[in-house]
Design a protein around this motif. Structure first.
Motif, mmCIF file in Angstrom:
data_model
loop_
_atom_site.group_PDB
_atom_site.id
_atom_site.type_symbol
_atom_site.label_atom_id
_atom_site.label_comp_id
_atom_site.label_asym_id
_atom_site.label_seq_id
_atom_site.Cartn_x
_atom_site.Cartn_y
_atom_site.Cartn_z
ATOM 1 N N PHE A 35 0.834 -1.202 0.000
ATOM 2 C CA PHE A 35 0.000 0.000 0.000
ATOM 3 C C PHE A 35 0.870 1.253 0.000
ATOM 4 O O PHE A 35 0.537 2.244 -0.668
ATOM 5 C CB PHE A 35 -0.955 -0.014 1.194
ATOM 6 N N ALA A 36 1.972 1.228 0.726
ATOM 7 C CA ALA A 36 2.909 2.359 0.723
ATOM 8 C C ALA A 36 3.419 2.599 -0.697
ATOM 9 O O ALA A 36 3.489 3.745 -1.156
ATOM 10 C CB ALA A 36 4.068 2.082 1.678
ATOM 11 N N ARG A 37 3.746 1.522 -1.401
ATOM 12 C CA ARG A 37 4.201 1.645 -2.788
ATOM 13 C C ARG A 37 3.099 2.226 -3.670
ATOM 14 O O ARG A 37 3.335 3.096 -4.495
ATOM 15 C CB ARG A 37 4.673 0.289 -3.309
ATOM 16 N N TYR A 38 1.859 1.746 -3.481
ATOM 17 C CA TYR A 38 0.739 2.270 -4.273
ATOM 18 C C TYR A 38 0.561 3.770 -4.044
ATOM 19 O O TYR A 38 0.281 4.518 -4.984
ATOM 20 C CB TYR A 38 -0.570 1.572 -3.911
ATOM 21 N N LEU A 39 0.707 4.205 -2.789
ATOM 22 C CA LEU A 39 0.578 5.628 -2.480
ATOM 23 C C LEU A 39 1.635 6.468 -3.192
ATOM 24 O O LEU A 39 1.378 7.605 -3.582
ATOM 25 C CB LEU A 39 0.682 5.871 -0.977
ATOM 26 N N ILE A 40 2.797 5.925 -3.325
ATOM 27 C CA ILE A 40 3.862 6.651 -4.019
ATOM 28 C C ILE A 40 3.611 6.638 -5.522
ATOM 29 O O ILE A 40 3.672 7.678 -6.183
ATOM 30 C CB ILE A 40 5.241 6.056 -3.681
ATOM 31 N N GLU A 41 3.289 5.478 -6.065
ATOM 32 C CA GLU A 41 3.174 5.337 -7.514
ATOM 33 C C GLU A 41 1.944 6.033 -8.094
ATOM 34 O O GLU A 41 2.067 6.768 -9.072
ATOM 35 C CB GLU A 41 3.147 3.861 -7.897
ATOM 36 N N PHE A 42 0.764 5.776 -7.540
ATOM 37 C CA PHE A 42 -0.441 6.305 -8.179
ATOM 38 C C PHE A 42 -0.667 7.786 -7.906
ATOM 39 O O PHE A 42 -0.605 8.598 -8.824
ATOM 40 C CB PHE A 42 -1.679 5.465 -7.840
ATOM 41 N N PRO A 43 -0.925 8.202 -6.645
ATOM 42 C CA PRO A 43 -1.205 9.626 -6.462
ATOM 43 C C PRO A 43 -0.037 10.537 -6.861
ATOM 44 O O PRO A 43 -0.230 11.533 -7.555
ATOM 45 C CB PRO A 43 -1.506 9.766 -4.969
ATOM 46 N N PHE A 44 1.162 10.169 -6.410
ATOM 47 C CA PHE A 44 2.291 11.079 -6.631
ATOM 48 C C PHE A 44 3.024 10.813 -7.942
ATOM 49 O O PHE A 44 3.440 11.746 -8.617
ATOM 50 C CB PHE A 44 3.237 11.040 -5.428
ATOM 51 N N GLY A 45 3.186 9.558 -8.319
ATOM 52 C CA GLY A 45 3.877 9.229 -9.563
ATOM 53 C C GLY A 45 3.044 9.475 -10.801
ATOM 54 O O GLY A 45 3.563 9.878 -11.836
ATOM 55 N N ASP A 46 1.733 9.231 -10.690
ATOM 56 C CA ASP A 46 0.861 9.384 -11.852
ATOM 57 C C ASP A 46 0.072 10.690 -11.836
ATOM 58 O O ASP A 46 0.115 11.447 -12.797
ATOM 59 C CB ASP A 46 -0.133 8.216 -11.927
ATOM 60 N N ILE A 47 -0.658 10.964 -10.763
ATOM 61 C CA ILE A 47 -1.583 12.099 -10.755
ATOM 62 C C ILE A 47 -0.872 13.436 -10.485
ATOM 63 O O ILE A 47 -0.992 14.375 -11.263
ATOM 64 C CB ILE A 47 -2.724 11.869 -9.737
#
Length: 129
Positions: A35-47
């Protein structure tokens, strides 16, 4: 591609939230590292990395949304700090939160204002003068 997305997201998280964002990610490692990885990748890495809005505008929108939710005080505090980090003024943050009283009600706006007061006080303690 996944590594690039993670690196882009981590850089954006640090740019916006600094230590507060890192603390959130670190707090998840023992319970939900994915989940920590998802938080980095989706909101911050993508959006957050999209070109359509600057970080200042994005953080104003996030402060408004989290205030309107009325049940996300810890996240709101992190994003109030992030908003300050990207150039949103204290007065602008207060105005955005007050605006949410119209759409989310007075309790949500009050909770948002109390969260802002805590963040502003903590910042004043960190940087007196």
């Amino acid at each position: 591609m996944p590594q690039e997305r993670y690196a882009r997201g981590l850089a954006k998280l640090e740019e916006i939230d600094g230590e507060a964002g890192t603390r959130v990610i670190d707090s998840l490692h023992d319970i939900a590292p994915d989940f920590a990885r998802y938080l980095i990748e989706f909101p911050f890495g993508d959006i957050y990395s999209r070109p359509g809005l600057d970080l200042r505008s994005r953080e104003i929108a996030v402060v408004a949304a989290l205030t309107a939710m009325g049940n996300a005080a810890p996240q709101l505090k992190v994003h109030i700090g992030g908003a300050l980090n990207v150039g949103v003024t204290r007065d602008e943050i207060v105005e955005v939160i007050m605006q949410m009283a119209v759409y989310a009600g007075f309790p949500a706006a009050l909770n948002g204002l109390f969260a802002a007061r805590e963040v502003f006080a903590a910042r004043a303690m960190e940087h007196p003068g």
